[in-house]
Structures are given as structure tokens and as C-alpha cells.
Design an enzyme around this catalytic site. Structure first.
Site, PDB file in Angstrom:
ATOM      1  N   GLU A 179       0.823  -1.222   0.000  1.00  0.00           N
ATOM      2  CA  GLU A 179       0.000   0.000   0.000  1.00  0.00           C
ATOM      3  C   GLU A 179       0.851   1.263   0.000  1.00  0.00           C
ATOM      4  OE1 GLU A 179      -4.084  -1.670   1.980  1.00  0.00           O
ATOM      5  OE2 GLU A 179      -2.818  -0.447   3.243  1.00  0.00           O
ATOM      6  N   GLU A 372      -5.454  -8.393  -0.850  1.00  0.00           N
ATOM      7  CA  GLU A 372      -6.133  -8.197   0.438  1.00  0.00           C
ATOM      8  C   GLU A 372      -7.599  -7.922   0.189  1.00  0.00           C
ATOM      9  OE1 GLU A 372      -4.638  -5.376   3.315  1.00  0.00           O
ATOM     10  OE2 GLU A 372      -2.571  -5.798   2.741  1.00  0.00           O
TER      11      GLU A 372
END
Ligand code: BG6
Length: 474
Positions: A179, A372
Site C-alpha cells: 500500500e 487483500e
């Protein structure tokens, strides 16, 4: 049609949220080890409250986490029972280089991950390795200011080279930074940044982002050179922004908010900063610390695939103060009245998943990997010991269906799907244990009490069937 035959079904974790064993195996201290449980977590994570050493009487959940460090064989065995084809995990940088700037790696740390990968291979599970999932050696935070220093690139490249050489043949799928857009939201966690009163925070965040982007490009090249079989991906926190209304101002705001995510992938996948990003940075009174050769490095070393997390869509409003905000701290957004919410106020939007997947694929036309997705919820152990997490099954079923639609009906090229927190782990945002994502329950509470015993939930058996049928039986 359906998912490709070699679709990588599995689950995902991160070192600091599962391993524990912080003071074992010669591991050094990292930024994530100073993230406290409780009300101060958010201000430490954003770099506003400075924390440099472990304080008495404060609970740091990462220190023991769910003790994967000692339970990895049992845990991987449980993943194998569910039929996992892939296990996403990350390397704790300070297990390999305890301070971050040593010339020689710590053999005990290298051996630990080698054992973990061998254990995966024993069951035919493909490791998907995040080189850096929110960790930065504290020594580097203290001595050079984390990723605001260009020296971080050398330290990161040295780490990556050691990993690529040592695990050649064992690991093929790599993600450079988890991320990467989290730098703009949780900068101490994402890049080891601490801020001084009154400084232009954007300048520090953009500097750190540029350094990470250069480091990512350099190691992409290195990975390919060391083993042409290596596949390297970028990773962003995704989730499309919808305009709150069809008012052009709201639409414009949503477009700008989406660009904040795209900006990073644009560089990693297309190889250059797009004009809107340059203007956005200028508007923040910041400059990108370009050095000679940087443009070529970015241009010549783009990623092989694009990976992302998706939990929810978001809503943009030109006048955000008017609308009710979601409870989530890190990615707070205007509440979408058409969606239900999790116990933690994260909104649930399976179609938003299909939309996000399509938007990414339309834009980049590179294979995607969902690394995810999942539902954080409280679980209850029944008297007979069972854990009937129907709500989790429902969330995952609807999201997998949406993903299947993106493949079947929209033609997206998807490499795999790893659900977040396949075994219960520590929440990054809140530091809680009770925000559980797993198919496997771990007996540990928010305060660190518990036996660490593992128990399968109802969803474990359900997911086994999903994998066995390659996504046909939902
Ligand atoms: C992502 C992170 O932001 O979301 C994970 O990559 C994190 O580290 C996950 O755990 C879920 O968020 P949370 O706050 O519920 O742990």
C-alpha cells in the site's frame, strides 16, 4: 470460463501483525514495534506524536502478535488443509538487517524465512512476498529520518538483493511496498516519517514517496536480473471513490481523490509521473527530489503486475463537512447511504470491488492480483467450541462473485486472490486483536492475554470448497 486454472487462491499476512518474537533471532527494533495499543496509536502512526523507544506500561501488540514466529509450521499446515495455493507474507526488515545499515545480513533471520518458504513449498503453496509491509528499522528512522532520506534506497536495495539471491527458486512473486499510497495517510507506519511542528508535511511525504518509487524500480530490475522467473508487482490500497451526487463538483472531487491512488501506480506501471500528479504536487508547495537518471530508472523498470487491497468503495463530496463521515480513521470518507457497514464502520460494497477491478484494468491493462480483501469482525466461540462466522462467509462469497464477474463478464486478467488475515492477526489501524479477519481463530485478546491456540472457524471449510472448485462453489 471462470478463473484461470493456476489461479492463486490463498491468504495474506504481514510480519508485524503475525510474527511476534520481536526480541528473538537477533531482530532489531522497527517503527511498527513502537505502535501502541490505545488512543495514541493514530497520532503515532501519522507521525504527529513522536515515539522513539519502548515505554514502560504501554502495550505494543506487534511484540507478541499471534506468535507466527513459533507457530509457522502449524499455521501453514492449516492453510494447506484449506487447499491454499498461495500464501502472502512479508519480511521483517530488522530480522535480516537489525539496524538497517549493516553490510552483512543476520543469518538467523534469513534462515527463519527460508524455513517458512520450505514449509510452504512442502505443500505446494506459492509464497507471495512483500519486501516491505509497513516496516522501517528504527535505527534508520532515528539516524536519517526514514524514507525522507535518499540513503534509504541503498539500504532497501541491499535488503532486496539478499532476499532475491537467498530465496532464488523458492520465491517467485514479490511486492515491493505494501500500500505505497499509505504514505499520504499513515506516514510514520508507511515510511518512518515524523513531523516537526509547522513543517510542510506534503514535502516530506512526496520526498519519501519518490524515494520508495525509485527503490521499487531499482529492485524490479534487480529481481529480473537475478532470476528472470521473478514477477514483481506494485501494491496500493484501492477502493474507487464515487461522487456523492451527480453535481459536477462532486464528480470532479471523486476524480481527484481517485488520482491520489492512481498517481503511485501510474509511476510504477507506466514509468513516469503523469502531468496531473506534477500539478498536484506543485499545488502542495512541494517538489519531487529528482536526481539525474531517476526518470530513466522509472521508465525502464515498470512492474509485471498490479496488486491491491480492497475493503470498500469510498465517497467524495465537494463539501465533505456536510455529510456524515465513516468511522474508519485512515481512509475516512463520506458515508454511502446505500451500503451496510461492518462493526468497525467499513462499508460493504461487492459491486464496488468489481468496479475497482475494472477501473484498474481499463487503465493499466496489466495482470491484476487481489492481495487483500476481507471482513474484520468479532467472533464468538460457541459452547461446543465452534465458531460460526456466517457473516464472514457472506462477505467473502459476495466479493468473490464480484471478482468472478470481473473475470467472466468483463474479461479482466486476474492472477490470484489472497484474503486478508487468513489467520487472525493484529489490526494495523487500531492495534486490536478482536477485529478478526481469519479462517483460523487465535486465542489472544486485545490486551495480549490468551493461549495462542488455533481453531478453525466455519469459514475455513467453506473456503476450502471454494478453492477446491476453483471458485465455482460459493
Ligand atoms: C491494509 C493493510 O491497510 O488493511 C493491512 O495492508 C491491514 O496491514 C488491513 O491490517 C486491514 O486494516 P485493519 O486496520 O483492519 O488492520
Amino acid at each position: 470460463m471462470g478463473f484461470r486454472k493456476d489461479f492463486l487462491w490463498g491468504g495474506a499476512t504481514a510480519a508485524n501483525q503475525v510474527e511476534g518474537g520481536v526480541f528473538e533471532g537477533g531482530r532489531g527494533l522497527a517503527n511498527v514495534d513502537l505502535m501502541p495499543y490505545g488512543s495514541e496509536r493514530y497520532s503515532v502512526g501519522t507521525g504527529m506524536k513522536h515515539s522513539s523507544r519502548i515505554e514502560e506500561g504501554v502495550l505494543y501488540p506487534s511484540h507478541t502478535a499471534v506468535d507466527f514466529y513459533h507457530h509457522y509450521k502449524e499455521d501453514i499446515g492449516l492453510f494447506a488443509q484449506m487447499g491454499f495455493r498461495c500464501f502472502r507474507m512479508s519480511i521483517a526488515w530488522t530480522r535480516i538487517f537489525p539496524k538497517g545499515d549493516e553490510t552483512e545480513p543476520n543469518e538467523e533471520g534469513l534462515k527463519f524465512y527460508e524455513d517458512v518458504f520450505l514449509e510452504c513449498r512442502k505443500y505446494g503453496i506459492e509464497p507471495l512476498v512483500t519486501i516491505c509491509h509497513f516496516d522501517c528499522p528504527m535505527h534508520l528512522v532515528e539516524t536519517i529520518g526514514g524514507w525522507r532520506s535518499r540513503k534509504m534506497i541503498d539500504h532497501y536495495v541491499r535488503l532486496s538483493r539478499v532476499l532475491f539471491e537467498r530465496y532464488k527458486g523458492l520465491v517467485r512473486y514479490w511486492l515491493t511496498f505494501n500500500e505505497i499510497n499509505m504514505i499520504l495517510h499513515f506516514p510514520f507506519v508507511a515510511a518512518g516519517l515524523k513531523f516537526e511542528e509547522g513543517e510542510n508535511r506534503y514535502q516530506a511525504m512526496i520526498t519519501a514517496a519518490h524515494h520508495e518509487l525509485i527503490a521499487s524500480a531499482i529492485v524490479t530490475k534487480l529481481a529480473h536480473k537475478i532470476d528472470p522467473e521473478n514477477m514483481v508487482g506494485c501494491m496500493v490500497a484501492a477502493g474507487s471513490y464515487y461522487p456523492e451526487t451527480c453535481h459536477p463538483n462532486d464528480y470532479w472531487k471523486a476524480l481527484c481523490d481517485n488520482r491520489e491512488t492512481y498517481m503511485f501506480i501510474d509511476v510504477q506501471s507506466r514509468g513516469y509521473y503523469p502531468p496531473y500528479a506534477l500539478k498536484w504536487i506543485e499545488g502542495k508547495n512541494a517538489v519531487i527530489p529528482f536526481k539525474d537518471g531517476d526518470e530513466d530508472i522509472l521508465k525502464q523498470n515498470t512492474v509485471d503486475f498490479i496488486s491491491f487491497s480492497y475493503y470498500s468503495s469510498r465517497v467524495s463530496s465537494a463539501e465533505p463537512d456536510k455529510g456524515k463521515q465513516t468511522e474508519s480513521n485512515i481512509f475516512a470518507s463520506v458515508v454511502n447511504p446505500y451500503l451496510e457497514s461492518s462493526e468497525w464502520g467499513w462499508q460493504i460494497d461487492p459491486l464496488g470491488f468489481r468496479i475497482t477491478i475494472n477501473e484498474l484494468y481499463d487503465r493499466y491493462q496489466k495482470p491484476l492480483f487481489v492481495v487483500e480483501n476481507g471482513l474484520g469482525a468479532k467472533d464468538v466461540i460457541e459452547e461446543d467450541g465452534s465458531i460460526n462466522d456466517e457473516y464472514r462467509i457472506d462477505y467473502l462469497r459476495r466479493h468473490i462473485q464480484a471478482m468472478k464477474d470481473a473475470v467472466d463478464l468483463d474479461g479482466v486478467d486476474l492472477l490470484g486472490y489472497t484474503t486478508w488475515g487468513c489467520i487472525d492477526l493484529i489490526s494495523n489501524g487500531t492495534g486490536e486483536m478482536e477485529k478478526r479477519y481469519g479462517f483460523i481463530y487465535v486465542d489472544r485478546d486485545n490486551l495480549g492475554n490468551g493461549t495462542m491456540k488455533r481453531m478453525k472457524k466455519k469459514s475455513a471449510d467453506w473456503y476450502r470448497q471454494v478453492i477446491e472448485s476453483n471458485g465455482e462453489k460459493l
